[in-house]
Design a protein around this motif. Sequence first.
Motif, PDB file in Angstrom:
ATOM      1  N   SER A   1       0.847  -1.207   0.000  1.00 40.48           N
ATOM      2  CA  SER A   1       0.000   0.000   0.000  1.00 40.48           C
ATOM      3  C   SER A   1       0.878   1.250   0.000  1.00 40.48           C
ATOM      4  O   SER A   1       0.885   2.037   0.946  1.00 40.48           O
ATOM      5  CB  SER A   1      -0.938  -0.017   1.209  1.00 40.48           C
ATOM      6  OG  SER A   1      -1.871  -1.044   1.063  1.00 40.48           O
TER       7      SER A   1
ATOM      8  N   ALA B   1      -6.745   3.066  -3.247  1.00 41.51           N
ATOM      9  CA  ALA B   1      -6.451   2.066  -2.213  1.00 41.51           C
ATOM     10  C   ALA B   1      -5.264   2.505  -1.364  1.00 41.51           C
ATOM     11  O   ALA B   1      -5.258   2.333  -0.144  1.00 41.51           O
ATOM     12  CB  ALA B   1      -6.165   0.708  -2.857  1.00 41.51           C
ATOM     13  N   VAL B   2      -4.278   3.107  -2.015  1.00 42.84           N
ATOM     14  CA  VAL B   2      -3.073   3.551  -1.303  1.00 42.84           C
ATOM     15  C   VAL B   2      -3.329   4.836  -0.521  1.00 42.84           C
ATOM     16  O   VAL B   2      -2.919   4.975   0.623  1.00 42.84           O
ATOM     17  CB  VAL B   2      -1.908   3.740  -2.301  1.00 42.84           C
ATOM     18  CG1 VAL B   2      -0.747   4.471  -1.668  1.00 42.84           C
ATOM     19  CG2 VAL B   2      -1.472   2.390  -2.843  1.00 42.84           C
TER      20      VAL B   2
ATOM     21  N   GLY C   1      -7.361   4.128   1.535  1.00 41.55           N
ATOM     22  CA  GLY C   1      -7.676   2.874   2.213  1.00 41.55           C
ATOM     23  C   GLY C   1      -6.474   2.197   2.816  1.00 41.55           C
ATOM     24  O   GLY C   1      -6.493   1.004   3.092  1.00 41.55           O
ATOM     25  N   ARG C   2      -5.430   2.942   3.063  1.00 42.49           N
ATOM     26  CA  ARG C   2      -4.177   2.365   3.540  1.00 42.49           C
ATOM     27  C   ARG C   2      -4.196   2.120   5.041  1.00 42.49           C
ATOM     28  O   ARG C   2      -4.596   2.978   5.824  1.00 42.49           O
ATOM     29  CB  ARG C   2      -3.023   3.315   3.213  1.00 42.49           C
ATOM     30  CG  ARG C   2      -1.685   2.774   3.619  1.00 42.49           C
ATOM     31  CD  ARG C   2      -0.569   3.704   3.134  1.00 42.49           C
ATOM     32  NE  ARG C   2       0.717   3.121   3.381  1.00 42.49           N
ATOM     33  CZ  ARG C   2       1.383   3.289   4.519  1.00 42.49           C
ATOM     34  NH1 ARG C   2       0.901   4.031   5.473  1.00 42.49           N
ATOM     35  NH2 ARG C   2       2.559   2.714   4.676  1.00 42.49           N
TER      36      ARG C   2
ATOM     37  N   PHE D   1      -2.771  -4.171  -0.578  1.00 42.65           N
ATOM     38  CA  PHE D   1      -4.042  -4.160  -1.290  1.00 42.65           C
ATOM     39  C   PHE D   1      -4.002  -5.257  -2.353  1.00 42.65           C
ATOM     40  O   PHE D   1      -2.939  -5.696  -2.771  1.00 42.65           O
ATOM     41  CB  PHE D   1      -4.373  -2.776  -1.882  1.00 42.65           C
ATOM     42  CG  PHE D   1      -3.569  -2.343  -3.077  1.00 42.65           C
ATOM     43  CD1 PHE D   1      -3.996  -2.624  -4.359  1.00 42.65           C
ATOM     44  CD2 PHE D   1      -2.387  -1.627  -2.920  1.00 42.65           C
ATOM     45  CE1 PHE D   1      -3.274  -2.206  -5.467  1.00 42.65           C
ATOM     46  CE2 PHE D   1      -1.662  -1.202  -4.022  1.00 42.65           C
ATOM     47  CZ  PHE D   1      -2.102  -1.497  -5.289  1.00 42.65           C
TER      48      PHE D   1
ATOM     49  N   ASP E   1      -9.003  -2.569  -1.025  1.00 45.52           N
ATOM     50  CA  ASP E   1      -8.007  -1.905  -0.194  1.00 45.52           C
ATOM     51  C   ASP E   1      -7.939  -2.566   1.167  1.00 45.52           C
ATOM     52  O   ASP E   1      -8.638  -3.536   1.443  1.00 45.52           O
ATOM     53  CB  ASP E   1      -8.273  -0.399  -0.103  1.00 45.52           C
ATOM     54  CG  ASP E   1      -9.578  -0.050   0.577  1.00 45.52           C
ATOM     55  OD1 ASP E   1      -9.997  -0.763   1.507  1.00 45.52           O
ATOM     56  OD2 ASP E   1     -10.192   0.954   0.179  1.00 45.52           O
ATOM     57  N   THR E   2      -7.102  -2.039   2.008  1.00 46.61           N
ATOM     58  CA  THR E   2      -6.830  -2.682   3.295  1.00 46.61           C
ATOM     59  C   THR E   2      -7.689  -2.156   4.431  1.00 46.61           C
ATOM     60  O   THR E   2      -7.643  -2.682   5.528  1.00 46.61           O
ATOM     61  CB  THR E   2      -5.347  -2.499   3.662  1.00 46.61           C
ATOM     62  OG1 THR E   2      -5.062  -1.107   3.747  1.00 46.61           O
ATOM     63  CG2 THR E   2      -4.454  -3.129   2.618  1.00 46.61           C
TER      64      THR E   2
END
Length: 114
Positions: free
Chosen positions: A16, A58-59, A62-63, A69, A86-87
């Motif tokens: 990520s 995602a980075v 949603g990191r 991810f 994402d995470t």
Amino acid sequence: MKSEISTQEFAMRFTSTPRGARLARRLVSLRLDEWGHPYDGRVNEAVTLISAEFAANAVQHGRVPGRDFHLRLAGGEDVVRLEVSDTLTERLPERRAPSGEGGRGLILVEALAD
């Protein structure tokens, strides 16, 4: 007689980080080219752009440190499906109106994706 549709699939985890997002975008473009969608073709350009937006989101949004991810690309003759997870699983993403420097990526995705 039952006809079978050839389906290819590519799935991978990425860190990520901006570097992970960049690698995801490049591998999507490479894989599409290998599947018969040339780099300068409409499908490759559109899906690569969408993958770049999803990976960047995602980075950036949603990191969670220490979590990767996931990206999955599947395709047949007429359909390409892209999934990015994402995470940050604790909450769903919020859709906001574009403002200043951001918020236009998903509008772009809507315009390019079917």
